[in-house]
Design an enzyme around this catalytic site. Structure first.
Site, PDB file in Angstrom:
ATOM      1  N   ASP A 163       0.839  -1.194   0.000  1.00 42.74           N
ATOM      2  CA  ASP A 163       0.000   0.000   0.000  1.00 42.74           C
ATOM      3  C   ASP A 163       0.879   1.250   0.000  1.00 42.74           C
ATOM      4  O   ASP A 163       1.883   1.317   0.719  1.00 42.74           O
ATOM      5  CB  ASP A 163      -0.860  -0.040   1.278  1.00 42.74           C
ATOM      6  CG  ASP A 163      -1.951   1.012   1.292  1.00 42.74           C
ATOM      7  OD1 ASP A 163      -2.829   0.955   0.416  1.00 42.74           O
ATOM      8  OD2 ASP A 163      -1.929   1.881   2.173  1.00 42.74           O
TER       9      ASP A 163
ATOM     10  N   GLU B 245       1.707  -0.248  -4.897  1.00 37.44           N
ATOM     11  CA  GLU B 245       0.709   0.744  -5.289  1.00 37.44           C
ATOM     12  C   GLU B 245       1.468   2.056  -5.503  1.00 37.44           C
ATOM     13  O   GLU B 245       1.807   2.741  -4.538  1.00 37.44           O
ATOM     14  CB  GLU B 245      -0.356   0.922  -4.199  1.00 37.44           C
ATOM     15  CG  GLU B 245      -1.460   1.862  -4.670  1.00 37.44           C
ATOM     16  CD  GLU B 245      -2.185   2.590  -3.545  1.00 37.44           C
ATOM     17  OE1 GLU B 245      -3.283   3.084  -3.801  1.00 37.44           O
ATOM     18  OE2 GLU B 245      -1.649   2.688  -2.436  1.00 37.44           O
TER      19      GLU B 245
END
Ligand code: GLC
Length: 534
Positions: free
Chosen positions: A194, A258
């Site tokens: 993330d 990401e």
């Protein structure tokens, strides 16, 4: 040496809160996912990526992690995770888990310790506490700093309930190394990382110039200048260390970041062989339905194609069917009016384009990520009442952005009314489902040869056998609105983005078409896979 499995894999993103609810409490769970493995097997995916299922107060639906090495009780237990992993492995489906290293939850014990220990304490050094804030804005809107009772401020690039870690602190480094090992020991095939580009902040915490604006927060518009909290050089050695940890385990384990980044040179630094394996192709996701734009982004992405998975959606962006059914000038910044259903959305057109886009994506070199429900053609839920919205972006942006709840609605599996088999008895789901999803359930689509689900299933099956050769643009269809390419000698994909039908190139047979074909003619907003059988 054989190619690692992830290079051409089809990975299915499960958003656990909304996938399947085995205990009928209105939120999905790990046993629900396990029960639906046959569906995923039948769909034909190689792996699943599970969005966070860790203990969390759910200020950001689990991206606020209070304990990186456990399962939130609403999702089950570690034993349920092990059962799910074993069942997935038996079905030959790999499991990727989400790791959230930029920030934790304010409920993480270390943050509680930092608050209690006070200014200047070693406990505060694990986070970014200062006596005065700079001008940084949260990615969710509003200031990126919150003041605590003793007067100090802490940095949170997202919600105030998501304090950023200080990545220059050895405890933080160790915490995540142990976390990677914890999940690798249990048998996961890799990690989706993330916010992989923001862990380190420029040590001086300089103001951004100009100050971040809301448009940049939405990330659809590439930032004009790199803010001092992105792409810091310390990231690269960090990911090299993580790579070494992954490589100390047998088999190929994947790390996918990401990273919202169009700059291919900078992206290459992340992907230079000893760091991350992959970083999503978000530029592609945000590209309007326009042949020139699509050709440009594909062309630009090709040198790193296997390292930049294609995807039409995820839990952060409006559903593809809706995105492709609005005025394409709005695609990069869907307005609140669009996402509230106040502006016309042509769902039939969006669905038609999403079908064609699926065939485009699945024919390109590299791996593809499918966000749960896109294989059912789910549209964005445009009429969630404000009081039921959960996304912190909705709250922090005060209406400028409607938030991401509309793409996070619980999956419709079967039946005529909510909860559409998400749970096996009536329950208020954590986000409401629309009243008109009966035709979109997996059950309703199962045996329908014209359904989105059938298209995905057929495509995934054909992809295995037919799509593995080298990519080359095919120039025999000289139409500005057409994208055509071959994969090796025997396979071609042709996509008509324009408003006029076009003549197909010579072929032996049609393998798959996103709409019925009219003889040798490809209708508008349609893609076709051709067997060239040379
Ligand atoms: C990523 C996640 C998003 C989350 C944010 C903060 O962008 O995909 O859902 O809100 O990080 O963790």
């Amino acid at each position: 040496m054989t190619d690692p499995w992830w290079r051409d894999a089809v990975v299915y993103q499960v958003y656990p809160r909304s996938f399947a609810d085995a205990n009928a409490d209105g939120e999905g769970d790990l046993r629900g996912i396990r029960a639906r493995l046959p569906y995923l097997k039948d769909l034909g995916v190689d792996a699943v990526w599970l969005s966070p299922f860790y203990p969390s107060p759910m200020a950001d639906s689990g991206y606020d992690v209070a304990d990186y090495r456990d399962v939130d009780p609403r999702y089950g237990t570690l034993a349920d995770f092990d059962d799910l992993l074993a069942a997935a492995t038996a079905a030959d489906i790999k499991v990727i888990v989400d790791i959230v290293p930029n920030h934790c939850s304010s409920a993480h014990p270390w943050f509680a310790e930092a608050l209690a220990a006070g200014p200047g304490s070693p406990e505060r050094e694990r986070f970014i506490f200062r006596d005065a804030p700079n001008n940084w804005q949260s990615q969710f809107g509003g200031p990126a700093w919150t003041q605590v009772a003793d007067g100090q401020w802490y940095l949170h690039l997202f919600d105030a309930a998501q304090p950023d870690w200080n990545w220059r602190h050895p405890d933080v480094v160790a915490l995540f190394e142990e976390t990677l090992r914890f999940w690798l020991d249990r048998g996961v095939a890799g990690f989706r990382i993330d916010v992989a580009d923001m862990l380190f902040k420029d040590e001086l915490l300089p103001d951004t110039t100009p100050p971040d604006g809301v448009a940049e927060q939405l990330e659809w518009t590439p930032a004009k200048e790199t803010p001092p909290y992105k792409h810091q050089k310390e990231l690269f050695p960090l990911y090299r260390t993580w790579r070494e940890i992954l490589e100390s385990y047998p088999g190929d384990r994947v790390m996918i970041g990401e990273i919202w980044l169009d700059d291919q040179e900078l992206k290459r630094e992340y992907l230079a062989g000893d760091g991350l394996d992959q970083a999503f192709n978000f530029t592609f996701m945000a590209t309007p339905w326009d042949a020139a734009d699509l050709r440009a982004v594909i062309g630009r992405s090709l040198p790193l194609a296997h390292a930049q998975p294609w995807a039409l959606g995820n839990h952060d962006v409006p559903r593809a069917v809706t995105r492709l059914g609005i005025d394409q000038a709005l695609v990069r910044n869907p307005t609140a009016e669009v996402l509230r259903g106040e502006v016309e959305v042509d769902r039939a057109l969006g669905t038609r384009r999403a079908r064609a886009a699926a065939l485009l994506l699945l024919a390109l070199p590299g791996s593809t990520y499918i966000y749960q429900g896109d294989e059912l053609g789910l549209p964005e839920h445009l009429t969630i009442p404000d009081e039921l919205r959960q996304d912190p972006m909705f709250i922090r942006m005060g209406g400028a952005f409607i938030g991401r709840d509309g793409c996070r609605v619980p999956m419709p599996w079967a039946g005529r009314r909510a909860p559409y088999g998400f749970a096996d008895r009536p329950v208020d789901t954590w986000l409401p489902q629309p009243p008109d999803w009966a035709e979109l359930t997996a059950e309703a689509q199962q045996a329908d040869p014209g359904s989105m689900l059938t298209l995905y299933r057929q495509a995934l099956r054909l992809r295995r056998d037919h799509i593995n050769g080298a990519f080359a643009w095919l120039d025999t269809v000289p139409d500005a609105d057409v994208l055509a390419f071959t994969r090796g000698e025997g396979f071609a994909c042709v996509l008509n983005v324009g408003e006029q039908p076009v003549t197909l190139p010579a072929h032996l047979r049609v393998l798959l078409a996103s709409e019925p074909l009219d003889g040798g003619v490809l209708p508008p907003d349609t893609a076709v896979w051709l067997d060239l059988a040379k």
